[in-house]
Design an enzyme around this catalytic site. Structure first.
Site, PDB file in Angstrom:
ATOM      1  N   THR A  76      38.626  45.181  30.175  1.00  0.00           N
ATOM      2  CA  THR A  76      38.467  46.447  30.240  1.00  0.00           C
ATOM      3  C   THR A  76      37.657  47.313  29.186  1.00  0.00           C
ATOM      4  O   THR A  76      36.846  47.934  29.568  1.00  0.00           O
ATOM      5  CB  THR A  76      39.912  46.697  29.614  1.00  0.00           C
ATOM      6  N   ASN A 153      39.707  42.490  43.069  1.00  0.00           N
ATOM      7  CA  ASN A 153      41.078  41.651  42.414  1.00  0.00           C
ATOM      8  C   ASN A 153      41.982  41.633  43.613  1.00  0.00           C
ATOM      9  O   ASN A 153      42.750  40.819  43.498  1.00  0.00           O
ATOM     10  CB  ASN A 153      41.496  42.080  41.058  1.00  0.00           C
ATOM     11  N   GLN A 181      36.620  38.786  38.549  1.00  0.00           N
ATOM     12  CA  GLN A 181      37.239  37.792  39.255  1.00  0.00           C
ATOM     13  C   GLN A 181      36.532  36.797  39.736  1.00  0.00           C
ATOM     14  O   GLN A 181      36.945  35.776  40.612  1.00  0.00           O
ATOM     15  CB  GLN A 181      37.500  38.693  40.545  1.00  0.00           C
ATOM     16  N   SER A 201      36.307  38.554  31.836  1.00  0.00           N
ATOM     17  CA  SER A 201      37.714  38.206  31.059  1.00  0.00           C
ATOM     18  C   SER A 201      38.127  36.888  31.142  1.00  0.00           C
ATOM     19  O   SER A 201      38.334  36.372  32.102  1.00  0.00           O
ATOM     20  CB  SER A 201      38.625  39.350  31.461  1.00  0.00           C
ATOM     21  N   HIS A 203      40.871  35.343  30.495  1.00  0.00           N
ATOM     22  CA  HIS A 203      42.279  35.023  30.788  1.00  0.00           C
ATOM     23  C   HIS A 203      42.313  34.820  32.327  1.00  0.00           C
ATOM     24  O   HIS A 203      43.334  34.567  32.987  1.00  0.00           O
ATOM     25  CB  HIS A 203      43.413  35.912  30.359  1.00  0.00           C
ATOM     26  N   THR A 239      35.628  41.579  13.272  1.00  0.00           N
ATOM     27  CA  THR A 239      35.654  40.135  12.833  1.00  0.00           C
ATOM     28  C   THR A 239      36.061  39.440  14.122  1.00  0.00           C
ATOM     29  O   THR A 239      37.063  39.949  14.836  1.00  0.00           O
ATOM     30  CB  THR A 239      36.599  39.628  11.687  1.00  0.00           C
ATOM     31  N   CYS A 327      54.891  50.149  40.736  1.00  0.00           N
ATOM     32  CA  CYS A 327      56.386  50.469  41.104  1.00  0.00           C
ATOM     33  C   CYS A 327      57.069  50.953  39.908  1.00  0.00           C
ATOM     34  O   CYS A 327      57.180  50.683  38.868  1.00  0.00           O
ATOM     35  CB  CYS A 327      56.918  49.232  41.419  1.00  0.00           C
TER      36      CYS A 327
HETATM   37  C1  LIG Z   1      41.805  41.671  35.270  1.00  0.00           C
HETATM   38  C2  LIG Z   1      40.672  42.452  35.424  1.00  0.00           C
HETATM   39  C3  LIG Z   1      40.166  43.477  34.690  1.00  0.00           C
HETATM   40  C4  LIG Z   1      40.684  43.596  33.340  1.00  0.00           C
HETATM   41  O1  LIG Z   1      40.521  42.504  32.446  1.00  0.00           O
HETATM   42  P1  LIG Z   1      41.417  42.474  31.012  1.00  0.00           P
HETATM   43  O2  LIG Z   1      40.720  41.307  30.410  1.00  0.00           O
HETATM   44  O3  LIG Z   1      42.810  42.395  31.359  1.00  0.00           O
HETATM   45  O4  LIG Z   1      40.993  43.805  30.345  1.00  0.00           O
HETATM   46  C5  LIG Z   1      39.076  43.912  35.047  1.00  0.00           C
HETATM   47  N1  LIG Z   1      38.464  43.994  36.344  1.00  0.00           N
HETATM   48  C6  LIG Z   1      38.938  43.186  37.227  1.00  0.00           C
HETATM   49  C7  LIG Z   1      38.310  43.008  38.438  1.00  0.00           C
HETATM   50  C8  LIG Z   1      40.070  42.405  36.708  1.00  0.00           C
HETATM   51  O5  LIG Z   1      40.529  41.811  37.644  1.00  0.00           O
END
Ligand SMILES: *Cc1c(COP(=O)(O)O)cnc(C)c1O
Length: 415
Positions: A76, A153, A181, A201, A203, A239, A327
């Site tokens: 984000t 996504n 993605q 990102s 995660h 940091t 939801c």
């Molecule tokens: C998950 C996602 C984000 C956001 O990433 P975060 O690290 O959770 O802020 C942005 N764009 C897409 C397409 C995503 O799937």
């Protein structure tokens, strides 16, 4: 606590399991190597060395130069930063994005509009694809940046980012792509794409939450979003999140190594799942272009049933999947992605996204398939949305939907 080893996880586009190798790589930086990478003494400098190695790995994931990598707190932040920088450095007031972006862009666009900027949200075709002619026609003298995602996504549909960037270059407009993605699933090459900015990102890539990156092309002017210290070559104060950056680096290496698997094995699992569902469960429809999409994502409409009801039933047997809908107790906002593709709000509320990952097995798919058909059949039996259940022409299907949604939620939560 829910036993994670018992969960059947089909929501890898929402977040991914942190790879054990990634956890292992992080641990020293949460324990003995806690120096500040900006410190001049050796105890800090040793951390700086590891940080820069991780930067090289993340750069290599997208074929960038390490100097072009700015670590951020998340995807984000990377998206927001790219658009912010383009508007500040060009002084322009118009942004082009698409109607199907992640909320990181959609809601930032809404914020910009409140600040007096103008935002164009490009529509998409019924298969989720982007019309580049429309993009070309939307560029104005005051357009500061075009920002479009590389892979959606919710549906996995891919946009032609290379062509988009070429159009932008020829019109003297900056370009950004949200490629969150993509890594691990498809190869990424910023040189080939030709974009000015690209977001990732970690995660979504088997590393922890709270770390992302923005690729900033060499010589593209950049205005930091977070203003503070001289970290990240003066492009992001604060940091560094050292352990997470190390994790990102390790995950980048693993993602490159697992691309083949994701493309062949995971694609095979996804296709077997999808083909089976579409051929054995009546009134099901795939959303999004069949071939031009990520290998791990399957978004399916189950007509006459609420997605939230399906998800609750799946949850009760330990299956995680999701819908794009937000939801709020019985009243669902249909997914903005699916409605932009022309789905009726009713059908959009019946769609479930299954997103697979490298940890999914054949057995997971068998388990999911063994539950899903029964769940859909059971829900349809009691669904007031099912046209078989009424011969009244004046039947208020929308009222029935809301009532049904509330009942299902209550049933799901209390049973
Ligand atoms: C998950 C996602 C984000 C956001 O990433 P975060 O690290 O959770 O802020 C942005 N764009 C897409 C397409 C995503 O799937």
């Amino acid at each position: 606590m829910i036993d994670s080893t018992k969960v059947r996880y089909f929501d890898n586009n929402a977040t991914t399991r942190v790879a054990p190798e990634v956890v292992e790589a992080m641990i020293p930086f949460l324990s003995e190597m806690w120096g500040n990478p900006s410190s001049a003494y050796a105890f800090g400098a040793q951390v700086h060395g590891h940080l820069e190695k991780a930067r090289e790995k993340v750069a290599s994931l997208v074929n960038a130069d390490p100097k072009e990598v700015v670590f951020t707190s998340c995807g984000t932040e990377a998206n927001n930063s790219a658009i912010h920088s383009a508007l500040v450095t060009t002084g322009k007031r118009h942004v082009i994005t698409t109607a199907v972006e992640h909320s990181a862009n959609i809601n930032f666009g809404a914020y910009l509009e409140k600040q007096g900027y103008q935002v164009t949200y490009l529509p998409v075709e019924s298969d989720g694809s982007l019309d580049l002619h429309l993009l070309e026609q939307s560029i104005r003298p005051d357009t500061g940046i075009v920002s479009a995602m590389m892979a959606n996504n919710e549906t996995g549909v891919l946009f032609p980012i290379e062509e988009m960037a070429a159009i932008c270059r020829s019109r003297g407009v900056l370009s950004h792509t949200d490629a969150v993605q993509v890594p691990g699933k498809l190869r990424l090459d910023v040189r080939q794409l030709g974009v000015d900015f690209l977001s990732l990102s970690a995660h979504k890539l088997h590393a922890p939450k709270g770390i992302g990156m923005l690729y900033v092309k060499r010589r593209t002017k950049y205005q930091p979003y977070l203003i503070g210290g001289h970290q990240e070559r003066g492009r992001r104060g604060g940091t560094e999140n050292v352990a997470n950056i190390i994790a990102f680096g390790r995950a980048a290496d693993l993602a490159q190594a697992s691309i083949e698997e994701e493309n062949v094995r995971v694609r095979g699992l996804r296709d077997r799942f999808e083909t089976t569902v579409l051929s054995t469960i009546p009134n099901t429809v795939r959303n999004g272009n069949r071939s031009n999409r990520l290998p791990n994502t399957s978004n399916i409409a189950f007509d006459f049933v609420e997605a939230e009801a399906i998800l609750l039933q799946l949850d009760q047997v330990g299956i995680c999947a999701s819908s794009g809908s937000a939801c709020t107790t019985g009243s669902l906002d249909p997914s903005h992605v699916l409605t932009a593709m022309g789905l009726s709000p009713m059908r959009a509320r019946s769609c479930v996204r299954f997103s697979l990952g490298i940890y999914n097995t054949e057995e997971d798919i068998n388990f999911l398939l063994s539950k899903l058909g029964l769940i859909i059949a059971r829900l349809r039996e009691i669904s007031p949305l099912n046209p078989e259940h009424t011969d009244n022409d004046n039947y208020d299907i929308e009222a029935a939907r809301v009532k049904h949604g509330e009942e299902m939620l209550r049933a799901g939560i209390t049973s």
